[in-house]
Design an enzyme around this catalytic site. Structure first.
Site, mmCIF file in Angstrom:
data_model
loop_
_atom_site.group_PDB
_atom_site.id
_atom_site.type_symbol
_atom_site.label_atom_id
_atom_site.label_comp_id
_atom_site.label_asym_id
_atom_site.label_seq_id
_atom_site.Cartn_x
_atom_site.Cartn_y
_atom_site.Cartn_z
ATOM 1 N N HIS A 1 -29.287 77.956 15.629
ATOM 2 C CA HIS A 1 -29.021 76.741 16.347
ATOM 3 C C HIS A 1 -27.664 76.355 16.443
ATOM 4 C CE1 HIS A 1 -30.074 74.839 12.495
ATOM 5 N NE2 HIS A 1 -29.387 74.093 13.056
ATOM 6 N N ASP B 1 -33.916 81.864 13.635
ATOM 7 C CA ASP B 1 -32.774 81.011 13.389
ATOM 8 C C ASP B 1 -31.534 81.826 12.509
ATOM 9 O OD1 ASP B 1 -31.569 78.643 13.938
ATOM 10 O OD2 ASP B 1 -32.231 77.603 12.047
ATOM 11 N N SER C 1 -26.499 72.918 8.073
ATOM 12 C CA SER C 1 -27.150 74.303 8.605
ATOM 13 C C SER C 1 -26.160 75.692 8.660
ATOM 14 C CB SER C 1 -27.635 73.999 10.147
ATOM 15 O OG SER C 1 -28.457 72.877 10.154
#
Length: 459
Positions: free
Chosen positions: A204, A238, A314
């Site tokens: 993402h 992910d 992230s």
């Protein structure tokens, strides 16, 4: 009083001479003409009433209304309209670009991020709030099939490190990942796992962007920028593998997340809230292991941690007390209606190793094999002391059924290793691919039976 006198002289009969003589002691007379002032120059005072106040307004003779000043009103109205327009443009600009001038970096200091627009990419519930509508990965690709593989190393007898030692050891391997697409941009983190430029991050972080830049911070704080290409990615898991053209990079060491226990200390390094705070270290503990969390309809098995994670972390590493990367930070639990702290999640390395190597070799994940059996999580001991897992159900037509396993059997060995726990069985299965032939041993009615399971694709 005689103003003057007249004397008559008659020197002859033909003429008369008049002589004027000013009288003495006569005062001069001043003539003055007065007239009332024009109405525009008069200021009439109102007459006082009998009680000393101003004369009451007469409804039959209302006062004259002042003349409208249209020029002043037009000027004031135009000024207010201009102010409102400027305010609207300012609000729109702040929502699009933040409190920065065009071409400047976050905070208004030129040179930190000169070539990219900036905004605070916050997160709601799970993912970044600001994302392009088209969330497909459109970065330039790098050829798959390389020889590089992600390897895990057991901590074994490694000494525990201080926080300062952990930061000094791991931070050179932590990079800043910047995705860009027209008016949108993202700030994420990545981890170098090979010295020739293979980098692991979240999918993402790069989804929806057509270009990606990786910042590598050298030993003396000098930032080198590289254009990155994508080797492979998987949206459900992910994960994404990037490649930059560089050599001699400091690669992080990856540990075995299956060795973690609740309460173990962990650390996170990343870029919270943008590039100005990059390579920030936070600490916490392992709050839970093998936590099933549903994200966008996909159930992910994750490590739960109390280490502070924010937007920008992230793709960054979750590190154990030995300086090994044991997870890839991916989500932070948040709520619109309550304050939530210390609920971060990371992808375990023991799960990620297979997926990462699939992405390097094939560019996408290969089908997961299934056993086709349901086992009881509580191990049981056979009469001879062997430990096994009770098979509660065997799915018809799948690997276990085709190998001859039956409900009520006890699985005591799988792929040549004794089975002592449900987690160990899952760990052994992760190493397999569809089509692999796996020897298994079961206990049935007082005797051991050896079978061969052919791994089938998960439907």
């Amino acid at each position: 009083m005689e103003p003057f006198g007249i004397e008559f002289d008659a020197p002859s009969a033909d003429e008369i001479v008049l002589t004027y003589r000013q009288a003495e002691d006569v005062e001069p007379v001043t003539l003055r003409y007065e007239r009332p002032l024009p109405a525009c120059m008069r200021r009439e005072e109102p007459e006082l009433s009998w009680d000393g106040g101003r004369e009451r307004d007469n409804p039959l003779n209302p006062p004259e209304k002042p003349k409208a000043h249209w020029g002043v009103r037009l000027y004031v109205g135009f000024s207010l309209l201009l102010i409102v327009c400027c305010l609207g443009v300012g609000i729109w600009y702040v929502t699009q670009y933040g409190w920065t001038v065009p071409g400047a970096s976050p905070g208004g200091r030129p040179g930190v991020w000169d070539d990219m627009p900036y905004w605070d990419d916050g997160e709601y519930y799970y993912w970044d709030e600001e994302e392009p509508e088209d969330a497909d990965v459109s970065l330039p690709t790098y050829p798959t099939g390389g020889d590089v593989r992600l390897d895990l190393h057991s901590a074994g007898d490694l000494p525990e490190l201080t926080i300062q030692e952990i930061y000094e050891r791991v931070t050179p391997s932590v990079v800043t990942v910047l995705g860009q697409e027209e008016m949108y941009a993202s700030v994420g983190t990545g981890v170098i796992f090979s010295e020739d430029g293979y980098i692991l991050t979240n999918c993402h972080v790069i989804a929806g962007y057509s270009s990606c830049t990786v910042w590598v911070t050298g030993a003396y704080g000098v930032v080198q920028r590289y254009e990155a290409r994508v080797v492979g990615y998987d949206r459900d898991m992910d994960l994404a593998v990037l490649k930059i053209e560089a050599q001699g990079l400091p690669a992080a060491e990856f540990g075995v997340s299956d060795d973690l226990q609740v309460g173990d200390p962990v650390y996170a390094i990343g870029n919270p809230l943008g590039v100005e705070l990059r390579n920030t270290l936070t600490d916490g503990i392992v709050s839970a292991i093998n936590r099933d969390v549903e994200v966008d309809g996909v159930t992910m098995t994750l490590i739960q941690t109390s280490a502070a994670l924010n937007s920008g972390n992230s793709g960054g590493p979750l590190i154990n007390q030995y300086g090994q990367v044991i997870g890839i930070n991916t989500i932070k639990m948040m709520s619109r209606y309550d304050t939530i702290e210390g609920l971060g999640f990371a992808i375990p390395t023991s799960l990620a190793i297979r997926w990462v190597n699939d992405l390097i070799q094939f560019g996408q994940l290969q089908p997961q094999p299934v056993l086709g059996v349901t086992v009881n999580r509580v191990p049981e001991t056979m009469p001879d002391g062997t430990v096994g897992l009770y098979l509660e159900e065997v799915a018809e037509g799948l690997s276990g059924d085709r190998a001859g396993l039956c409900a009520g059997d006890y699985l005591v060995a799988f792929n040549g290793e004794p089975v002592v726990s449900y987690e160990q069985l899952l760990s052994l299965r992760r190493r397999l691919y569809v089509g692999d032939e796996v020897p298994v041993r079961v206990w049935r009615d007082g005797e051991y039976l050896d079978c061969v399971m052919i791994m089938m694709e998960e439907s």
